[in-house]
Scaffold this motif. Structure first.
Motif, PDB file in Angstrom:
ATOM      1  N   ASN A   1       0.825  -1.207   0.000  1.00 44.66           N
ATOM      2  CA  ASN A   1       0.000   0.000   0.000  1.00 44.66           C
ATOM      3  C   ASN A   1       0.859   1.258   0.000  1.00 44.66           C
ATOM      4  N   ALA A   2       1.915   1.248   0.826  1.00 46.88           N
ATOM      5  CA  ALA A   2       2.778   2.429   0.919  1.00 46.88           C
ATOM      6  C   ALA A   2       3.504   2.692  -0.397  1.00 46.88           C
ATOM      7  N   ALA A   3       3.973   1.629  -1.043  1.00 47.39           N
ATOM      8  CA  ALA A   3       4.666   1.788  -2.323  1.00 47.39           C
ATOM      9  C   ALA A   3       3.733   2.335  -3.395  1.00 47.39           C
ATOM     10  N   GLN A   4       2.500   1.855  -3.389  1.00 46.44           N
ATOM     11  CA  GLN A   4       1.551   2.266  -4.424  1.00 46.44           C
ATOM     12  C   GLN A   4       1.160   3.738  -4.313  1.00 46.44           C
ATOM     13  N   VAL A   5       1.151   4.278  -3.096  1.00 51.48           N
ATOM     14  CA  VAL A   5       0.773   5.690  -2.954  1.00 51.48           C
ATOM     15  C   VAL A   5       1.980   6.629  -2.995  1.00 51.48           C
ATOM     16  N   SER A   6       3.183   6.045  -3.037  1.00 48.49           N
ATOM     17  CA  SER A   6       4.370   6.907  -3.035  1.00 48.49           C
ATOM     18  C   SER A   6       5.145   6.762  -4.342  1.00 48.49           C
ATOM     19  N   VAL A   7       6.279   6.055  -4.326  1.00 54.92           N
ATOM     20  CA  VAL A   7       7.166   6.062  -5.491  1.00 54.92           C
ATOM     21  C   VAL A   7       6.632   5.278  -6.681  1.00 54.92           C
ATOM     22  N   LEU A   8       5.612   4.444  -6.485  1.00 53.20           N
ATOM     23  CA  LEU A   8       5.015   3.729  -7.609  1.00 53.20           C
ATOM     24  C   LEU A   8       3.740   4.403  -8.108  1.00 53.20           C
ATOM     25  N   HIS A   9       3.358   5.482  -7.486  1.00 54.98           N
ATOM     26  CA  HIS A   9       2.140   6.196  -7.909  1.00 54.98           C
ATOM     27  C   HIS A   9       2.420   6.989  -9.178  1.00 54.98           C
ATOM     28  N   PRO A  10       1.462   7.061 -10.096  1.00 56.87           N
ATOM     29  CA  PRO A  10       1.679   7.827 -11.333  1.00 56.87           C
ATOM     30  C   PRO A  10       2.050   9.293 -11.103  1.00 56.87           C
ATOM     31  N   ALA A  11       1.684   9.833  -9.956  1.00 53.76           N
ATOM     32  CA  ALA A  11       1.993  11.238  -9.672  1.00 53.76           C
ATOM     33  C   ALA A  11       3.421  11.444  -9.175  1.00 53.76           C
ATOM     34  N   HIS A  12       4.136  10.359  -8.885  1.00 54.62           N
ATOM     35  CA  HIS A  12       5.501  10.514  -8.364  1.00 54.62           C
ATOM     36  C   HIS A  12       6.423  11.111  -9.411  1.00 54.62           C
ATOM     37  N   ARG A  13       7.177  12.114  -9.003  1.00 51.24           N
ATOM     38  CA  ARG A  13       8.175  12.736  -9.859  1.00 51.24           C
ATOM     39  C   ARG A  13       9.542  12.510  -9.213  1.00 51.24           C
ATOM     40  N   PRO A  14      10.396  11.686  -9.821  1.00 54.22           N
ATOM     41  CA  PRO A  14      11.684  11.362  -9.194  1.00 54.22           C
ATOM     42  C   PRO A  14      12.471  12.596  -8.791  1.00 54.22           C
ATOM     43  N   ASP A  15      12.988  12.557  -7.577  1.00 55.42           N
ATOM     44  CA  ASP A  15      13.812  13.648  -7.058  1.00 55.42           C
ATOM     45  C   ASP A  15      14.945  13.029  -6.251  1.00 55.42           C
ATOM     46  N   TRP A  16      15.709  13.867  -5.566  1.00 59.07           N
ATOM     47  CA  TRP A  16      16.885  13.381  -4.857  1.00 59.07           C
ATOM     48  C   TRP A  16      16.550  12.354  -3.789  1.00 59.07           C
ATOM     49  N   ASP A  17      15.383  12.424  -3.197  1.00 53.57           N
ATOM     50  CA  ASP A  17      15.016  11.476  -2.151  1.00 53.57           C
ATOM     51  C   ASP A  17      14.458  10.166  -2.712  1.00 53.57           C
ATOM     52  N   SER A  18      14.173  10.131  -4.010  1.00 56.44           N
ATOM     53  CA  SER A  18      13.565   8.933  -4.594  1.00 56.44           C
ATOM     54  C   SER A  18      14.491   7.722  -4.519  1.00 56.44           C
ATOM     55  N   VAL A  19      15.789   7.942  -4.669  1.00 60.19           N
ATOM     56  CA  VAL A  19      16.735   6.826  -4.649  1.00 60.19           C
ATOM     57  C   VAL A  19      16.693   6.119  -3.299  1.00 60.19           C
ATOM     58  N   GLY A  20      16.738   6.880  -2.226  1.00 63.52           N
ATOM     59  CA  GLY A  20      16.668   6.281  -0.900  1.00 63.52           C
ATOM     60  C   GLY A  20      15.339   5.588  -0.655  1.00 63.52           C
TER      61      GLY A  20
END
Length: 329
Positions: free
Chosen positions: A250-269
């Protein structure tokens, strides 16, 4: 970048095979800051930081610069020459904090000597005095408040004070990921918190954040912390449990796997946290999307907990990508 039969890749920043744990390889936009810091070029450091345009990126840059040996020399001069500048003082305080934590080490308290604690607290108190002034003069300055979430923990000023500092920052920056990760550490039992409080905070941050925010990764981080606090085989068993798996998905789907996610410096971590959490629990198909997004970009945390972090990353990545046909996409 070329895929190999074992799921490793070649190329990139002189890295021949496999993952890089160098944050500057993973975020090459930060290389000019490191070079300016190594050269003791304060005008270039200031210009770089002033051009970042977001509190999140400025906080990241502040933390990264603190890791460059010797920067305290030119930062002390800059802070003296520009006493009203919150940037120079905050960068200096971050460096003092980094020096202190290096002396203390990441060991549990019972394995840290009295002399280490004395030096550690001395550096943190020096940083705290600077940061108190910065936060009083610039109450919305996110890098300073985030740094104070490190000093409050190291100086053992308590859960209530940590919450107070976080709330002051949250009033201006409600979803500040680096500040959230700092308070989450404070809320864990190893810093006199509780698992109930730590999990509740992670869920609160993930739920309140906009879709696509990296704050959802706090759920993965707290589950990893909880698992690593258990004995022996209980670690993996905890991560395999259906309830933890459900939380992670659930957490992955609403965060970095969500279509609205825009990769930034914190995305790697964030992707590394999910990749590790899913892999450690044996949920390889779920880990695959995160490894595919990462390529060779690994982070010390959480992989440092493994005896050989590079081998663990490679092993888990290969197993995960094999579930979708192998190779780096």
């Amino acid at each position: 970048m070329t895929s190999t039969t074992d799921g490793t890749t070649s190329g990139g920043s002189g890295n021949t095979w496999g993952p890089t744990f160098d944050p500057y390889d993973n975020t090459p936009e930060l290389i000019p800051l490191r070079e300016a810091a190594r050269a003791g070029d304060w005008p270039a450091v200031r210009a770089y930081c002033e051009g970042l345009g977001s509190a999140a990126r400025l906080t990241t840059a502040s933390s990264m610069l603190a890791d460059v040996p010797g920067v305290e020399n030119f930062l002390e001069r800059a802070a003296a020459e520009r006493p009203a500048d919150p940037l120079a003082r905050t960068l200096l305080a971050e460096r003092y904090i980094h020096i202190g934590w290096d002396i203390r080490s990441s060991a549990r308290a019972q394995h840290v000597s009295r002399d280490q604690f004395v030096q550690f607290h001395d550096w943190l108190r020096r940083a705290e005095q600077i940061l108190i002034e910065v936060c009083a003069e610039h109450p919305s300055y996110a890098p300073a408040w985030t740094a104070r979430l490190k000093t409050v923990r190291g100086l053992q000023l308590g859960q209530a004070e940590a919450r107070r500092r976080y709330d002051r920052l949250r009033a201006h920056h409600p979803h500040h990921y680096r500040a959230q990760t700092q308070l989450l550490q404070q809320l864990c039992p190893k810093w006199s918190g509780s698992w109930e409080a730590a999990h509740a905070f992670a869920r609160e941050c993930a739920t309140a954040a906009p879709d696509g925010s990296v704050s959802g990764a706090l759920v993965a981080i707290v589950h990893i912390e909880h698992a690593l606090d258990l004995d022996g085989g209980h670690k993996a068993a905890y991560m395999r449990s259906p309830s933890v798996h459900h939380d992670l998905r659930n957490a992955a789907q609403v965060s970095v796997l969500h279509p609205a996610h825009r990769p930034d410096w914190d995305s790697v971590g964030a992707h590394n946290a999910f990749a590790f959490a899913f892999s450690f629990g044996g949920h390889l198909a779920d880990a695959a999307a995160h490894f595919a997004a990462l390529g060779d970009r690994a982070t010390d945390d959480p992989w440092d907990c493994m005896p050989d972090k590079k081998a663990a990353f490679l092993r888990y990545r290969k197993a995960a990508l094999d579930t979708r046909g192998g190779g780096i996409r």
